[in-house]
Scaffold this active site. Structure first.
Site, short mmCIF file in Angstrom:
data_model
loop_
_atom_site.label_atom_id
_atom_site.label_comp_id
_atom_site.label_asym_id
_atom_site.label_seq_id
_atom_site.Cartn_x
_atom_site.Cartn_y
_atom_site.Cartn_z
N ASP A 50 0.83 -1.21 0.00
CA ASP A 50 0.00 0.00 0.00
C ASP A 50 0.86 1.26 0.00
O ASP A 50 2.07 1.20 0.32
CB ASP A 50 -0.90 -0.02 1.26
CG ASP A 50 -2.26 0.61 1.02
OD1 ASP A 50 -2.37 1.44 0.12
OD2 ASP A 50 -3.20 0.25 1.76
N ASP A 92 -11.05 2.17 -2.76
CA ASP A 92 -11.52 1.88 -1.41
C ASP A 92 -13.04 1.87 -1.35
O ASP A 92 -13.63 1.51 -0.34
CB ASP A 92 -10.98 2.91 -0.41
CG ASP A 92 -9.54 2.60 -0.03
OD1 ASP A 92 -9.09 1.47 -0.30
OD2 ASP A 92 -8.87 3.49 0.53
C1 GLA Z 1 -5.76 1.93 2.27
C2 GLA Z 1 -6.18 0.78 1.38
C3 GLA Z 1 -7.21 -0.07 2.08
C4 GLA Z 1 -6.66 -0.58 3.41
C5 GLA Z 1 -6.19 0.59 4.25
C6 GLA Z 1 -5.45 0.11 5.49
O1 GLA Z 1 -6.79 2.84 2.42
O2 GLA Z 1 -6.64 1.25 0.16
O3 GLA Z 1 -7.61 -1.15 1.28
O4 GLA Z 1 -5.60 -1.47 3.16
O5 GLA Z 1 -5.32 1.45 3.53
O6 GLA Z 1 -5.06 1.15 6.29
#
Ligand code: GLA
Length: 605
Positions: free
Chosen positions: A475, A543
């Site tokens: 990420d 997300d």
């Molecule tokens: C980001 C990602 C999510 C999740 C969060 C965790 O927003 O896109 O899918 O992994 O971080 O903090």
């Protein structure tokens, strides 16, 4: 008078007698340029494959001192009024450059593509030089032998004794004849990525760009399609697709001026990125991939998908595992019993992989919310007393593979890493760092080789200690919010060197771990790009997992990216991001149009 006549003749006559139409072809596409020694190379044709007769009937090359069809116009000697692909300041301060052909030729290439697969094709190399300065620019076009894709890029070498400054360095330029030409591009925002925009190209400048520093696909996307026969159609009409393949700040412009062409330029965004080349140094630009199809937008998409699955996506010839990701199910509330239960649940639903998301790490500072601990990649034994070993044992017991979330380019002000290495973060000289997510997140400076070593080490430590880890979710949840490297001497190199560093790390990881599945995620779909995909198997689209809105995002994404790269998860209702309730059947159908997964707490359903 005699003198004037002589000058006129010189201006009209070709500089060299050896002007040549050079063609480069893929199975169904042809590109033709006029090239001659001592002149600027010119665009002639890009489109459906030409027969020998068609090619022979193209007009004979005409040399001109200035032409609006110069294929890589450099600023200042002949081109000043129009947009240019290249500009620099020579060591003596001269801001003009002229790039004239010294040599050119086509060679056969048999090499490894960035995803590790072998590829074959023809490479046109056009070597250009400034007649007054030892400035060398090579322009490359690589045509694949088995897919309809031509990739174009340049490299720039400084032969001057002193350092020169590059101020504009697009990868490629493509003139597109005016008519009724439309463009499809993809605008976005966090939780609403890849929203298709379809508009007719008109007079003026269209600019699509990114300056995030890290997540170049969250807002606008660097891939565009041009429909040449009027309003875009799904299955009919001539379409040119163009995808810049870069992970950093980019710039795509389409200039429609007073000539009969639209001019497409794409490359690294030069804003705040003046690049200094020392004597003998070479700067290579990222590639732009072009395709042409007579079968409308979907024909161009199929060409991109075919090319991507063969050469640009890691392990795209392999079947993907159906997975459960813990994020929307438990968020930061990670514990061993909960993970074990989720593993059993995904197994019982026919899944094959369980991914533990954020919240599993931190010793001195436990990661209970998004305000701390990034960089402290040790298991929080308060939550997971038996460590990753215990989780791997449970995965084995439940008959599923195990995956894990990391965000290795980041730290928080509350972390052991930041206490130890405050000099590793990106921040403006003499100023307090500007903080991102959770009011504490900071970006590590990947231009620094020590940071590259650390980031490589995050993955390497996990995979050497636990070779059974089958999947990593990588990420990146922050932009560059203040400009400054505590490592680089040349501050304006920050954005470019960051991405060079990132690619170095990715290459090292793939050399050592070619098979582990790695997802690229950046606050959702912020890194859906062909700069990174050769090192990743897939990306997280958004997300926002609401199935209705996902249709638009996944559709936009599918213009350039094949379904196998599009991670798409069934989530709970009411949806966590938009509170909409949709049927289970609908959610399953939408998720199954990409790489199927789940983002739920099964025991609550
Ligand atoms: C980001 C990602 C999510 C999740 C969060 C965790 O927003 O896109 O899918 O992994 O971080 O903090």
């Amino acid at each position: 008078m005699k003198k004037i006549l002589f000058m006129l003749c010189c201006a009209l006559l070709p500089l060299a007698a050896s002007a040549e139409k050079v063609q480069l072809s893929t199975p169904n596409n042809t590109l033709v340029l006029d090239v001659w020694k001592g002149g600027e190379p010119k665009f002639v044709y890009y489109g459906a494959k030409l027969s020998a007769d068609d090619f022979a009937s193209l007009p004979a090359p005409t040399n001109a001192n200035w032409s609006h069809l110069d294929i890589y116009p450099a600023y200042g000697a002949t081109h000043t009024m129009s947009e240019t692909a290249f500009a620099m300041r020579h060591a003596d301060g001269n801001m003009s450059t002229q790039l004239l052909v010294e040599e050119y030729g086509i060679t056969s290439v048999d090499e490894q593509a960035p995803n590790g697969k072998p590829r074959k094709g023809s490479l046109l190399t056009i070597k250009m030089k400034d007649p007054l300065y030892p400035t060398y620019v090579n322009l490359y076009y690589f045509a694949y032998s088995d897919v309809d894709m031509i990739e174009c890029w340049t490299d720039i070498t400084n032969g001057e004794k002193k350092t020169v400054a590059l101020t504009q360095f697009y990868s490629s330029c493509m003139p597109i004849r005016r008519g009724n030409v439309w463009i499809n591009h993809f605008h976005g925002s966090w939780a609403a990525e890849a929203q298709m925009v379809e508009e007719e190209l008109n007079n003026g400048l269209l600019r699509i760009k990114n300056k995030d520093g890290l997540r170049n696909a969250t807002t606008d996307r660097q891939e565009v399609m041009f429909s040449l026969d009027g309003k875009p159609q799904e299955n009919t009409g001539s379409v040119i697709g163009a995808a810049l393949m870069y992970s950093g700040n980019y710039d795509v412009i389409v200039d429609t001026d007073d000539t009969e062409y639209h001019y497409y330029f794409a490359g690294i965004n030069p804003d705040n990125s003046e690049y200094y080349l020392k004597r003998g140094e070479t700067f290579t630009t990222p590639r732009v991939a072009y395709t042409f199809s007579k079968e409308g937008l979907s024909g161009a998409s199929r060409n991109f998908h075919r090319w991507a699955r063969r050469y640009q996506v890691r392990n795209a010839d392999r079947e993907r595992m159906i997975l459960l990701n813990s994020w929307e199910g438990v968020y930061f509330d990670i514990n061993q019993k909960g993970m074990d239960q989720m593993m059993a649940d995904i197994k019982s639903m026919g899944g094959e992989l369980f991914v533990m998301d954020d919240g599993w790490f931190g010793d001195k500072y436990p990661r209970n919310k998004d305000t701390s601990s990034l960089g402290d990649w040790v298991v929080d034994t308060r939550k997971l007393p038996e460590g990753i070993e215990g989780l791997l044992r449970d995965a084995k017991k439940n008959g599923v593979k195990f995956g894990i979330w990391i965000e290795p380019e980041m730290t928080n002000t509350t972390s052991e890493l930041y206490e130890k290495h405050p000099e590793w973060i990106i921040k403006a000289p003499q100023r307090e760092p500007v903080k991102g997510r959770g009011g504490t997140q900071l970006v590590l400076d990947l231009s620094n080789p020590e940071v590259q070593e650390f980031v490589f080490g995050v993955v390497d430590n996990l995979l050497t200690k636990h070779p059974e880890i089958a999947y990593i979710k990588w990420d990146a949840n922050a932009p560059v919010m203040n400009h400054g490297s505590q490592y680089l001497k040349e501050q304006s190199h920050l954005y470019i060197k960051y991405h060079e560093g990132l690619i170095n790390v990715c290459k090292r990881i793939r050399e050592k771990y070619p098979d582990v599945v790695i997802q690229d995620c950046a606050s959702g779909g912020g890194r859906a790009n062909y700069g990174l995909l050769p090192y990743f198997d897939e990306f997280w689209v958004s997300d926002n997992t609401d199935a209705l809105q996902r249709i638009y995002m996944q559709w936009g994404t599918s213009f350039f990216f094949p379904a196998i790269t599009i991670a798409s998860h069934i989530s709970a209702v009411p949806n966590h991001a938009v509170f909409r309730t949709t049927s289970m059947k609908f959610r399953c159908d939408v998720a199954m149009s990409g790489r199927l997964g789940m983002e739920i707490q099964p025991k609550n359903m």
